[in-house]
Write a protein that holds these residues in place. Structure first.
Motif, short mmCIF file in Angstrom:
data_model
loop_
_atom_site.label_atom_id
_atom_site.label_comp_id
_atom_site.label_asym_id
_atom_site.label_seq_id
_atom_site.Cartn_x
_atom_site.Cartn_y
_atom_site.Cartn_z
N SER A 224 39.52 34.52 42.67
CA SER A 224 38.61 34.37 41.65
C SER A 224 38.26 35.69 40.82
CB SER A 224 37.45 33.75 42.19
OG SER A 224 36.15 34.12 41.90
N GLU A 227 41.09 36.41 38.58
CA GLU A 227 41.08 35.30 37.40
C GLU A 227 39.94 35.77 36.23
OE1 GLU A 227 40.96 31.45 38.83
OE2 GLU A 227 39.70 30.72 36.98
N GLY A 228 39.25 36.63 36.66
CA GLY A 228 38.15 36.98 35.62
C GLY A 228 38.59 38.31 34.83
N THR A 230 40.40 41.12 32.44
CA THR A 230 40.89 41.17 31.19
C THR A 230 41.43 42.80 30.89
OG1 THR A 230 38.92 42.12 30.15
CG2 THR A 230 39.06 39.74 30.09
N SER A 233 39.19 45.31 32.38
CA SER A 233 39.08 45.78 33.61
C SER A 233 39.81 46.63 34.22
CB SER A 233 39.24 44.13 34.49
OG SER A 233 38.92 43.01 33.82
N GLY A 242 33.70 40.54 43.10
CA GLY A 242 33.45 40.85 41.74
C GLY A 242 32.63 42.32 41.57
#
Ligand SMILES: NC(=O)c1ccc[n+]([C@@H]2O[C@H](COP(=O)([O-])OP(=O)(O)OC[C@H]3O[C@@H](n4cnc5c(N)ncnc54)[C@H](OP(=O)(O)O)[C@@H]3O)[C@@H](O)[C@H]2O)c1
Length: 247
Positions: A224, A227-228, A230, A233, A242
């Motif tokens: 997860s 998945e976040g 970009t 990051s 996160g």
């Protein structure tokens, strides 16, 4: 079709990550690196989408050799969408994490650096041709919060802490260089959270005060976080929830 490479697919976290991704995308193919492919198995329903490649992080000195092994199962122009370095070493074969300076031992330090840091660097050199495609791709090194220099107020575990700090520096260096050749990309270090595994097992008594995750939970948490990601990051050190960890 997506292609994921997992180094350390025989480990609790590496294997759980492979199962996680295989269960969520019927198309994706996994290339799994480990010392003993015969010891790694998957549910027959997904096993034909996993290609196991023999690899020992402590002896992987020749990137060309590792690259040739990977080329047997995946052509470079197919590309890798996600690379996860989940191999790691904390204890084994007469080596225990050091409590004090007197416990320091050159072989133990060298072995921890070989598996936790050098193995990643040489693997990245080997797989660079698989990262040149134009799709967004992620390189995630499974690090450890104890590798954070700023967070270290407790000491001990010299070999593990310092080799994970070296891994983190490799991630930062790659985060600078890779976007020049492999854009779009995010290269990050990830702390998986305390997870039940052979690596953490000897410390289960001292872990009693901590939240200990099952490998499947950790795989979901890491997936997860990934998945976040970009391009913005790129170069971050992220925890399983996160949040960012100071380097
Ligand atoms: N578990 C935790 O609480 C925790 C916390 C923070 C960070 N981490 C990190 O998470 C990662 C995965 O650990 P884990 O908990 O899943 O432990 P694990 O089940 O013991 O897995 C360790 C993995 O590293 C591989 N490995 C060790 N030495 C190797 C070598 N010389 N060459 C190639 N592979 C080698 C093992 O392969 P073999 O099967 O061949 O031994 C196995 O795949 C590690 O980087 C660890 O530092 C774990």
């Amino acid at each position: 079709m997506k292609h994921i490479l997992i180094a350390g697919i025989s480990g609790a976290i590496g294997h759980a990550l492979a199962e996680h991704y295989l269960g969520r995308d019927q198309q994706l193919q996994i290339i799994g690196l480990c010392r003993d492919p015969a010891a790694v198995s998957f549910d027959p329903a997904v096993a034909d989408r996993v290609s196991l490649v023999p690899w020992d992080a402590a002896y992987a000195k020749d990137p060309g050799e590792t690259g040739s092994e990977i080329a047997r199962v995946l052509a470079a122009d197919e590309g890798l969408d996600l690379v996860i370095y989940a191999a790691g070493f904390l204890h084994g074969a007469g080596i225990q994490p050091e409590k004090r300076l007197e416990d320091l031992n050159a072989e133990a330090l060298a072995h921890a650096f070989a598996v936790n840091a050098t193995g990643f660097a040489i693997l990245m050199r080997a797989i660079a041709p698989w990262l040149r495609h134009r799709r967004f791709k992620i390189v995630a090194a499974v690090s450890a919060k104890v590798g954070s220099i700023e967070d270290n107020g407790f000491g001990g575990w010299y070999a593990y802490r310092s080799s994970k700090a070296a891994l983190n520096m490799l991630v930062r260096n790659l985060a600078v260089e890779l976007p020049r050749k492999c854009r779009p990309l995010a290269c990050v270090a990830v702390h998986p959270g305390t997870t039940l595994s052979p690596l953490s097992e000897p410390f289960s008594r001292s872990l009693a005060q901590l939240k200990v995750h099952q490998p499947a939970e950790t795989a979901e948490n890491i997936a997860s976080v990934l998945e976040g990601l970009t391009e913005d990051s790129n170069g971050q050190f992220l925890s399983w929830d996160g949040s960012q960890i100071p380097w």
